[in-house]
Design an enzyme around this catalytic site. Structure first.
Site, PDB file in Angstrom:
ATOM      1  N   SER A 150       1.150  -1.215  -0.540  1.00  0.00           N
ATOM      2  CA  SER A 150      -0.230  -0.421   0.125  1.00  0.00           C
ATOM      3  C   SER A 150       0.899   1.281  -0.068  1.00  0.00           C
ATOM      4  O   SER A 150       2.216   1.234  -0.024  1.00  0.00           O
ATOM      5  CB  SER A 150      -0.851   0.224   1.378  1.00  0.00           C
ATOM      6  OG  SER A 150      -1.436   1.316   1.775  1.00  0.00           O
ATOM      7  N   TYR A 163      -1.840  -0.663  10.412  1.00  0.00           N
ATOM      8  CA  TYR A 163      -1.433  -0.888   9.376  1.00  0.00           C
ATOM      9  C   TYR A 163       0.061  -0.189   8.036  1.00  0.00           C
ATOM     10  O   TYR A 163       0.326  -1.139   7.268  1.00  0.00           O
ATOM     11  CB  TYR A 163      -3.263  -0.700   8.326  1.00  0.00           C
ATOM     12  CG  TYR A 163      -3.029  -0.656   7.161  1.00  0.00           C
ATOM     13  CD1 TYR A 163      -3.158  -1.945   6.722  1.00  0.00           C
ATOM     14  CD2 TYR A 163      -2.578   0.307   5.637  1.00  0.00           C
ATOM     15  CE1 TYR A 163      -3.273  -1.839   5.323  1.00  0.00           C
ATOM     16  CE2 TYR A 163      -2.821  -0.411   4.375  1.00  0.00           C
ATOM     17  CZ  TYR A 163      -3.185  -1.157   4.566  1.00  0.00           C
ATOM     18  OH  TYR A 163      -3.314  -1.844   2.996  1.00  0.00           O
TER      19      TYR A 163
END
Length: 261
Positions: A150, A163
């Site tokens: 990501s 995350y």
């Protein structure tokens, strides 16, 4: 030993980006392992869509990639093929917590996110290594591992600090594995920005998800919200011989968001 099309495992492929990636590979006659952790109904639907798209064979395998024994079980489903050409580490999870809310994340949250997002891909590669090497020896070209990371792992943004940290670590693992596994296995990573999938709806609710999407479209230079299919095209490029001389790359696809932040 399978000879018709690529032999591939796509983790977390019950829906979203994983499902879109599996369907693209299916169109070229791939043999596929569709993996899910808890969404069996969605996984079976993805498998059926892949069969209709032209996959040579589709097998559904349940397993949580944070568990090493599950990783070995998932890879074991592909063992009868005698080889793997592609491993796509797409399975991921998050917890939505504002970055300023340091009390909103526990050590257990970090352990869970790292378990799935970081340790899971490492364990999958370790479990699949011998089959991936067999694939390289059979085809005469490197087999491919594609990690789905990501932009959060590059910029420290995203759904939570835990995350972002887990994806940053996955980017580093990509570099380490690309060195360690060459020349028989190449390892690359895709770092998507916003993807218009149910991920945000499940995490934030319908109204908040729509607001995120609208904000992204207004902000990014290309004025689009990337779909799962958009990102899947890049994942499949890195998975197939079209990118056979690429390894250790961390490729960002965020509609130009990084140009303005």
């Amino acid at each position: 030993m399978a000879k018709d099309g690529l032999c591939a495992i796509v983790t977390g492929s019950a829906s979203g980006l994983g499902a879109a990636t599996a369907e693209i590979l299916a169109r070229s006659g791939a043999r596929l392992v569709i993996n899910y952790s808890s969404s069996q109904k969605e996984a079976e639907a993805t498998a059926e869509a892949c069969r209709k798209a032209g996959a040579a064979e589709v097998v559904v395998a349940q397993g949580d990639v944070s568990r090493d024994e599950d990783c070995r079980k998932i890879v074991g489903v592909a063992a009868p093929w005698g080889r793997l050409d592609v491993l796509i580490n797409n399975a991921g999870t998050t917890k939505h917590v504002a970055h300023g809310n340091l009390e909103g994340l526990s050590s257990e949250d970090f352990q869970r996110l790292f378990g799935v997002n970081t340790i899971g891909p490492f364990q999958m590669v370790r479990a699949a290594r011998s089959l991936l090497e067999a694939g390289a020896n059979a085809s005469g070209r490197p087999s491919a591992v594609v990690n789905v990371s990501s932009v959060a792992g590059i910029s420290g943004v995203g759904s939570s600090i835990a995350y972002a940290a887990s994806k940053g670590a996955l980017n580093t693992i990509t570099l380490s594995l690309a060195r360690a596994l060459a020349p028989l296995i190449r390892v690359n990573t895709v770092c998507p920005g916003y993807i218009d999938t149910p991920w945000f709806t499940k995490g934030r609710g319908e109204d908040a998800a729509k607001q995120v999407r609208d904000n992204v479209v207004a902000k990014v230079p290309l004025k689009v919200a990337s779909t799962a299919e958009d990102i899947a095209q890049l994942v499949c490029f890195l998975a197939t011989p079209a990118s056979s001389n690429m390894t250790g790359e961390i490729v960002r696809m965020d509609a130009g968001l990084h140009l303005i932040t």
